[in-house]
Design an enzyme around this catalytic site. Structure first.
Site, PDB file in Angstrom:
ATOM      1  N   SER A  77       0.825  -1.134  -0.014  1.00 53.99           N
ATOM      2  CA  SER A  77      -0.077  -0.079   0.085  1.00 53.99           C
ATOM      3  C   SER A  77       0.717   1.249   0.091  1.00 53.99           C
ATOM      4  O   SER A  77       0.261   2.271   0.411  1.00 53.99           O
ATOM      5  CB  SER A  77      -1.127   0.016   1.270  1.00 53.99           C
ATOM      6  OG  SER A  77      -0.027  -0.113   2.356  1.00 53.99           O
ATOM      7  N   ASN A  92       0.985  -8.642  -6.137  1.00 57.40           N
ATOM      8  CA  ASN A  92       0.165  -8.919  -4.891  1.00 57.40           C
ATOM      9  C   ASN A  92      -1.101  -8.341  -4.929  1.00 57.40           C
ATOM     10  O   ASN A  92      -2.081  -8.954  -4.302  1.00 57.40           O
ATOM     11  CB  ASN A  92       1.062  -8.368  -3.649  1.00 57.40           C
ATOM     12  CG  ASN A  92       2.490  -9.199  -3.604  1.00 57.40           C
ATOM     13  OD1 ASN A  92       2.547 -10.184  -4.009  1.00 57.40           O
ATOM     14  ND2 ASN A  92       3.342  -8.699  -2.547  1.00 57.40           N
ATOM     15  N   TYR A 141      -0.015   1.651  -7.483  1.00 60.42           N
ATOM     16  CA  TYR A 141      -0.801   1.158  -6.138  1.00 60.42           C
ATOM     17  C   TYR A 141      -2.331   1.351  -6.312  1.00 60.42           C
ATOM     18  O   TYR A 141      -3.264   0.751  -6.530  1.00 60.42           O
ATOM     19  CB  TYR A 141      -0.243   1.756  -5.071  1.00 60.42           C
ATOM     20  CG  TYR A 141      -1.058   1.666  -3.895  1.00 60.42           C
ATOM     21  CD1 TYR A 141      -1.716   0.440  -3.306  1.00 60.42           C
ATOM     22  CD2 TYR A 141      -1.595   2.963  -3.254  1.00 60.42           C
ATOM     23  CE1 TYR A 141      -2.469   0.425  -2.164  1.00 60.42           C
ATOM     24  CE2 TYR A 141      -2.640   2.838  -2.215  1.00 60.42           C
ATOM     25  CZ  TYR A 141      -2.734   1.634  -1.684  1.00 60.42           C
ATOM     26  OH  TYR A 141      -4.038   1.604  -0.512  1.00 60.42           O
ATOM     27  N   PHE A 169      -8.847   7.407   2.930  1.00 60.91           N
ATOM     28  CA  PHE A 169      -8.109   8.335   2.900  1.00 60.91           C
ATOM     29  C   PHE A 169      -6.973   8.148   4.115  1.00 60.91           C
ATOM     30  O   PHE A 169      -6.619   6.824   4.166  1.00 60.91           O
ATOM     31  CB  PHE A 169      -8.693   9.932   3.314  1.00 60.91           C
ATOM     32  CG  PHE A 169      -9.532  10.262   2.106  1.00 60.91           C
ATOM     33  CD1 PHE A 169     -10.620   9.811   1.863  1.00 60.91           C
ATOM     34  CD2 PHE A 169      -9.068  11.259   1.251  1.00 60.91           C
ATOM     35  CE1 PHE A 169     -11.259   9.788   0.452  1.00 60.91           C
ATOM     36  CE2 PHE A 169      -9.715  11.517   0.250  1.00 60.91           C
ATOM     37  CZ  PHE A 169     -11.011  10.695  -0.501  1.00 60.91           C
ATOM     38  N   PHE A 206       8.298  16.744   3.693  1.00 56.93           N
ATOM     39  CA  PHE A 206       8.463  16.575   2.164  1.00 56.93           C
ATOM     40  C   PHE A 206       8.002  17.887   1.160  1.00 56.93           C
ATOM     41  O   PHE A 206       6.904  17.434   0.532  1.00 56.93           O
ATOM     42  CB  PHE A 206       8.037  15.349   1.899  1.00 56.93           C
ATOM     43  CG  PHE A 206       8.566  14.261   2.283  1.00 56.93           C
ATOM     44  CD1 PHE A 206       9.953  14.118   2.700  1.00 56.93           C
ATOM     45  CD2 PHE A 206       8.017  12.998   2.431  1.00 56.93           C
ATOM     46  CE1 PHE A 206      10.753  12.913   3.283  1.00 56.93           C
ATOM     47  CE2 PHE A 206       8.664  11.785   3.150  1.00 56.93           C
ATOM     48  CZ  PHE A 206      10.057  11.760   3.559  1.00 56.93           C
TER      49      PHE A 206
HETATM   50  N1  UFG Z   1       5.448  13.230   4.895  1.00 57.02           N
HETATM   51  C1  UFG Z   1       6.412  13.909   5.309  1.00 57.02           C
HETATM   52  N2  UFG Z   1       7.516  13.374   5.734  1.00 57.02           N
HETATM   53  C2  UFG Z   1       7.544  12.104   6.184  1.00 57.02           C
HETATM   54  C3  UFG Z   1       6.342  11.326   5.710  1.00 57.02           C
HETATM   55  C4  UFG Z   1       5.492  11.800   5.128  1.00 57.02           C
HETATM   56  O1  UFG Z   1       6.529  15.286   5.000  1.00 57.02           O
HETATM   57  O2  UFG Z   1       8.506  11.441   6.817  1.00 57.02           O
HETATM   58  C5  UFG Z   1       4.184  13.811   4.330  1.00 57.02           C
HETATM   59  C6  UFG Z   1       3.934  13.253   3.040  1.00 57.02           C
HETATM   60  O3  UFG Z   1       4.528  13.936   1.906  1.00 57.02           O
HETATM   61  C7  UFG Z   1       2.334  13.334   2.730  1.00 57.02           C
HETATM   62  C8  UFG Z   1       1.832  13.231   4.311  1.00 57.02           C
HETATM   63  O4  UFG Z   1       2.944  13.424   4.981  1.00 57.02           O
HETATM   64  O5  UFG Z   1       1.999  14.759   2.487  1.00 57.02           O
HETATM   65  C9  UFG Z   1       1.207  12.049   4.781  1.00 57.02           C
HETATM   66  O6  UFG Z   1       2.178  10.865   4.352  1.00 57.02           O
HETATM   67  P1  UFG Z   1       1.943   9.617   4.590  1.00 57.02           P
HETATM   68  O7  UFG Z   1       3.030   8.688   3.997  1.00 57.02           O
HETATM   69  O8  UFG Z   1       1.677   9.300   6.053  1.00 57.02           O
HETATM   70  O9  UFG Z   1       0.579   8.935   3.803  1.00 57.02           O
HETATM   71  P2  UFG Z   1       0.321   9.086   2.181  1.00 57.02           P
HETATM   72  O10 UFG Z   1      -0.814  10.294   2.123  1.00 57.02           O
HETATM   73  O11 UFG Z   1       1.548   9.356   1.242  1.00 57.02           O
HETATM   74  O12 UFG Z   1      -0.428   7.765   1.923  1.00 57.02           O
HETATM   75  C10 UFG Z   1      -1.447   7.284   2.787  1.00 57.02           C
HETATM   76  C11 UFG Z   1      -1.535   5.722   2.489  1.00 57.02           C
HETATM   77  C12 UFG Z   1      -1.918   5.044   1.084  1.00 57.02           C
HETATM   78  C13 UFG Z   1      -3.157   5.775   0.736  1.00 57.02           C
HETATM   79  C14 UFG Z   1      -3.022   7.320   0.779  1.00 57.02           C
HETATM   80  C15 UFG Z   1      -4.322   7.951   0.541  1.00 57.02           C
HETATM   81  O13 UFG Z   1      -0.146   5.180   2.848  1.00 57.02           O
HETATM   82  O14 UFG Z   1      -2.006   3.542   1.046  1.00 57.02           O
HETATM   83  O15 UFG Z   1      -2.819   7.724   2.294  1.00 57.02           O
HETATM   84  O16 UFG Z   1      -4.632   9.102   0.873  1.00 57.02           O
HETATM   85  F1  UFG Z   1      -3.193   5.599  -0.607  1.00 57.02           F
END
Ligand code: UFG
Length: 335
Positions: A77, A92, A141, A169, A206
């Site tokens: 994911s 997967n 994904y 979300f 990020f």
């Molecule tokens: N972020 C940072 N620093 C970090 C980690 C994350 O700034 O060390 C930011 C990311 O750029 C993003 C936000 O925090 O803007 C949330 O990031 P996450 O990695 O926690 O989650 P994502 O939004 O990337 O993804 C999650 C799930 C996915 C799903 C998505 C749907 O992991 O499976 O939400 O919104 F598809």
């Protein structure tokens, strides 16, 4: 009812199992433990350690346990990883998901709940995003989840399958017993809490040049228990038809707001550095869950980010090494 839960040792799946058992259901977990944890599986559930690539193992589980329904959480994911390893996600998530569905059809199992994702909405025309938004997967994904979503109406037509696709979300928070433990950890809230615990020096933001109020990405964080309750409601509602729902809190929080909330909850300073954007991150993703509220009466119990982070902090501060200590204790018990 007897429910087969794939990925029931994983983060969202294990919380759902906990809620299903509390609701009096009988649960069989099917998990290869590649990402999940044995210690995350509720002791009242039966655990089958097997892989969905193994069709014979799925058939064996269907024959032995004769489930009334399947909740399918097992998946890779990570948006970013899927951009680097698309075939891992196609194998997967799609191929193994089809194995599961084909076995269900062969064994007469006609109720299915799919964990889908907000990564179907890479370029939303508006936020919050409801179910009428155009689907533009943001990565292999998201595409893999969409492929499974698209198969379901055909199986309904051909075999009479009843299904619900729940597009999460950002899953967040913890139950009293079960929390988020990925290896490596790449999600924002657990990373921030690892900084609070002194396990990391700082959190890297990020990018802060997004078109959002403070320049950092905005996400909609939804508590795992609220996701779990939505699964249980959706399962009961299959009697009156298949359905697709977006599941969010309807409120967006920026990365900086998440960090600030964690500072308040933990009382720790949580140093940050600003890094580059992470490839594939949309600026803003906020869910509109009016449809499931209207149709099933679902409403998040953990509506504020503060409440969600408090539960995550409670779990992380009690399990600073995640499930590792529980698993060691368990393996010693079996020696
Ligand atoms: N972020 C940072 N620093 C970090 C980690 C994350 O700034 O060390 C930011 C990311 O750029 C993003 C936000 O925090 O803007 C949330 O990031 P996450 O990695 O926690 O989650 P994502 O939004 O990337 O993804 C999650 C799930 C996915 C799903 C998505 C749907 O992991 O499976 O939400 O919104 F598809």
């Amino acid at each position: 009812m007897k429910i087969l839960v794939t990925g029931g040792a994983g983060y969202v799946g294990s919380a759902a199992v906990e809620h299903l058992i509390a609701a009096g259901e009988s649960v069989v977990v099917f998990d290869n433990l590649s990402q999940g944890h044995r210690a995350a599986v509720h002791p009242a559930a039966t655990l089958i350690v097997e892989d969905l690539a193994n069709r014979a193992a799925i058939d064996g589980a269907m024959t032995a346990h004769r489930p009334d329904a399947v909740m399918h959480f097992a998946a890779n994911s990570l948006v970013g990883e899927s951009m680097q390893r698309p075939f891992l996600y196609l194998a997967n998530n799609v191929t193994n998901g089809l194995n599961l569905l084909e076995s269900m059809m062969a064994h007469g199992v006609r109720r299915f709940i799919l964990s889908s994702t907000a990564n179907l909405f890479d370029r939303p025309a508006r936020n919050p995003i409801d179910e009428t938004e155009a689907i533009v997967p943001g990565s292999p994904y998201g595409e893999s989840k969409y492929m499974l979503e698209r198969v379901l109406p055909w199986l309904e037509r051909i075999y009479g399958l009843r299904y619900a696709a729940l597009r999460y979300f950002n899953a967040a928070g913890a139950t009293a017993e079960r929390g988020e433990d990925h290896s490596p950890e790449l999600h924002l809230i657990p990373i921030v809490l690892e900084v609070a615990l002194g396990q990391r020096k700082q959190v890297t933001i990020f990018g802060e040049d997004y078109p959002t109020p403070d320049g950092t990405c905005v996400r909609d964080y939804i508590h795992v228990s609220d996701l779990a309750r939505a699964h249980i409601l959706a399962l009961a509602a299959l009697e009156s038809g298949s359905r697709v729902y977006n599941l969010g809190n309807g409120q967006g929080y920026s990365v900086r707001q998440v960090i600030e909330t964690a500072r308040q909850v933990t009382g720790k300073p949580i140093p940050v550095e600003v890094g580059l954007r992470r490839a594939g991150d949309p600026a803003t993703l906020v869910g509109d869950s009016a449809k499931i509220l209207r149709e099933l009466g679902w409403k998040p119990e953990f509506a504020s980010l503060q409440a969600i982070v408090e539960t995550a902090w409670h779990w992380h501060s009690r399990h600073p090494n995640g499930y590792a200590a529980d698993e060691t204790a368990e393996s010693m018990r079996h020696q």
